[in-house]
Design a protein around this motif. Structure first.
Motif, PDB file in Angstrom:
ATOM      1  N   TYR A  44      23.397  58.846  45.653  1.00 52.73           N
ATOM      2  CA  TYR A  44      24.161  57.789  46.636  1.00 52.73           C
ATOM      3  C   TYR A  44      23.196  57.409  47.490  1.00 52.73           C
ATOM      4  O   TYR A  44      23.285  57.924  48.661  1.00 52.73           O
ATOM      5  N   SER A  46      21.977  55.341  50.577  1.00 53.48           N
ATOM      6  CA  SER A  46      22.566  54.489  51.370  1.00 53.48           C
ATOM      7  C   SER A  46      22.238  53.086  51.505  1.00 53.48           C
ATOM      8  O   SER A  46      23.096  52.191  52.106  1.00 53.48           O
ATOM      9  N   GLN A  50      26.827  46.677  49.136  1.00 53.47           N
ATOM     10  CA  GLN A  50      27.953  47.123  49.432  1.00 53.47           C
ATOM     11  C   GLN A  50      29.015  46.870  48.187  1.00 53.47           C
ATOM     12  O   GLN A  50      30.027  47.708  48.115  1.00 53.47           O
ATOM     13  N   TRP A  52      28.711  47.623  45.323  1.00 53.76           N
ATOM     14  CA  TRP A  52      28.682  48.849  44.634  1.00 53.76           C
ATOM     15  C   TRP A  52      29.429  49.855  45.313  1.00 53.76           C
ATOM     16  O   TRP A  52      30.212  50.525  44.660  1.00 53.76           O
ATOM     17  N   LYS A  53      29.048  50.183  46.384  1.00 59.01           N
ATOM     18  CA  LYS A  53      29.797  51.312  47.353  1.00 59.01           C
ATOM     19  C   LYS A  53      31.285  51.037  47.411  1.00 59.01           C
ATOM     20  O   LYS A  53      32.027  52.091  47.171  1.00 59.01           O
ATOM     21  N   ASP A  54      31.717  49.913  47.305  1.00 63.76           N
ATOM     22  CA  ASP A  54      33.158  49.302  47.160  1.00 63.76           C
ATOM     23  C   ASP A  54      33.905  49.880  46.315  1.00 63.76           C
ATOM     24  O   ASP A  54      35.182  50.239  46.286  1.00 63.76           O
ATOM     25  N   ASP A  89      26.132  62.523  47.306  1.00 67.39           N
ATOM     26  CA  ASP A  89      25.834  62.156  48.605  1.00 67.39           C
ATOM     27  C   ASP A  89      25.488  63.031  49.664  1.00 67.39           C
ATOM     28  O   ASP A  89      25.932  64.250  49.720  1.00 67.39           O
TER      29      ASP A  89
END
Length: 480
Positions: A44, A46, A50, A52-54, A89
């Protein structure tokens, strides 16, 4: 149902620096879902986009002993195009603005990732029959699996495959640092295991402990048994040749399809390319400031600008080639001397040479569609995807016969009326130039022949389907 787990440092669409990401993103969804449940574990990062993070959903977390600490391991999950992706993560290891920061930082990052990938399996309730590891970043997975994980019934009997995407990158660092970070007993740091010229080599560990080894073309599988291509591991490759096989990569035929590609100027297929393909060329010429002429042969290059890709050959004869009736469009970044070389030629031969020294996915599609030929004179090339894309777009590859280029581009034979491109054998600038000029001759003097070569090129099938069948066979053989 057979459970397959991919462990890798990158995958489309989440994070990509090279061809590895295309393989990890494309192969799992192509495997036959009636028989194989294939899932993927990634870091994961950083800096991931965004959007994809969502779509990621938090699953759980726990703490793991690593590098003399108790380290946080968070697990996120999503299902994308029917495939389960898990993301590990830990911001201490996966922050920063790019996936690879260089040694020794990457050593800690990917050793942690390899151990965590095994440690999360009970938490995600997935016990793989086969763990498929990709490149040195996951080389420690088979090593860790052979060690303390064997004390747990859950892990016993899991098989591993190690795929080499490029043997040049091996994850080498000094022995003491590696021992200290990875926490494996001294037993593993001997010349028949991880030791390599007094240092430790993570890829070597994976190649020693994996049950099977693959690489990304048949020819490269043979080449890496020889000192010239073996990068110091040719002896190990010869020792394990019965467990080594080459399976050529494919490309995503939905994504790279000139009939439906929304990124190119004008769609075309093998039925109408004679009329429609050229419209891509004149539009690109206009956009990039090249002299607009539908009849001029346009040669495309989309590449990392490095020695491996043969740019020293191009440097040697570029002035001579620019005397011919051809144009060049170059897209990519890399070594400063090659970036500056192409900037120089674009200035010197304004209207004939366009140097786009950055990378842009949309522009790469336009170059594949617009060019008449695609130049790829690599020194070595494990598989290569660019030549597969150019074949798909009816842009004839001019390649050196090495690795995957030799396996996927059939040299034109004017006497037999066969072939899908042009190739040369020796790593030699004038041999390359002679081959480019031969291609020019066919393009200008024998247009009907040129179009027949395009026909054959566009009708070749380098989709993932064929490769997936070979991987399925490998998994079946391993599971027994």
């Amino acid at each position: 149902m057979k459970n397959i787990l991919f462990v890798a440092s990158e995958s489309v669409p989440f994070i990509k620096t090279g061809g590895l990401a295309d393989v990890v993103g494309s192969l799992p969804k192509t495997l036959d879902k009636r028989y194989f449940d294939c899932r993927v574990i990634l870091p994961y990062y950083s800096f991931m986009d965004q959007k994809w993070k969502d779509i990621l959903e938090y699953k759980t977390n726990f703490y793991m002993d690593f590098n003399w600490n108790s380290c946080y391991v968070g697990i996120f999950e999503c299902v994308y195009e029917g495939v389960h992706f898990y993301f590990i993560d830990n911001q201490d290891y996966f922050s920063g603005d790019r996936p690879y920061a260089g040694m020794p930082y990457d050593l800690g990052r990917f050793a942690f990732f390899s151990k965590a990938a095994l440690s999360i399996l009970p938490s995600i309730d997935f016990r793989p029959d086969v763990i498929h590891c990709h490149d040195w970043q996951t080389g420690l997975v088979p090593v860790y699996l052979s060690n303390s994980f064997q004390e747990n019934e859950f892990y016993r009997g899991i098989k591993t495959v190690m795929t080499i995407h490029n043997l040049k990158f091996q994850g080498i660092w000094d022995m003491d640092s590696v021992k200290n970070i990875v926490g494996l007993p001294d037993y593993y740091f001997t010349p028949d295991k991880l030791e390599y010229k007094k240092d430790a080599n993570l890829l070597k560990g994976g190649l020693v402990y994996a049950n099977a080894i693959t690489t990304v073309s048949n020819t490269y599988a043979e080449e890496i048994k020889m000192p010239y291509y073996g990068e110091g591991l040719d002896g190990l490759m010869r020792a394990r040749e019965h467990d080594l096989r080459g399976i050529v990569n494919g490309i995503d035929y939905d994504l790279f399809n000139p009939a439906t590609d929304s990124l190119i100027y004008r769609n075309y297929d093998s039925g109408n390319f004679r009329k429609e393909k050229v419209k891509n060329k004149t539009a690109l010429q206009a956009d990039l400031g090249l002299e607009v002429d539908p009849k001029t042969m346009l040669i495309g290059i989309v590449s990392r600008l490095t020695d491996q890709k043969g740019f020293d050959l191009i440097a040697y004869v570029m002035d001579e080639l620019c005397q011919d009736g051809v144009q060049f469009v170059v897209l990519g970044t890399g070594e400063e001397r090659y970036e500056n070389m192409f900037r120089h030629f674009a200035w010197k031969y304004s209207g004939k040479v366009s140097a786009q020294i950055y990378y842009n996915e949309a522009l790469s599609h336009k170059v594949y569609a617009a060019s008449d030929a695609f130049l790829m004179p690599s020194q070595f090339e494990p598989c290569g995807l660019s030549q597969l894309m150019s074949l798909r777009y009816g842009t004839l590859p001019i390649v050196r016969e090495t690795g995957g280029l030799k396996d996927t581009v059939e040299a034109y034979n004017e006497y037999e009326g066969t072939g899908t491109g042009f190739s040369f054998v020796n790593y030699n600038a004038h041999e390359m130039m002679a081959t480019v000029r031969y291609a020019e001759k066919i393009y200008y003097d024998r247009k009907r022949e040129w179009n027949k070569i395009i026909d054959r090129a566009m009708n070749k099938d380098f989709s993932w389907h064929n490769s997936a069948l070979q991987y399925q066979e490998l998994y079946d053989w391993l599971i027994g």
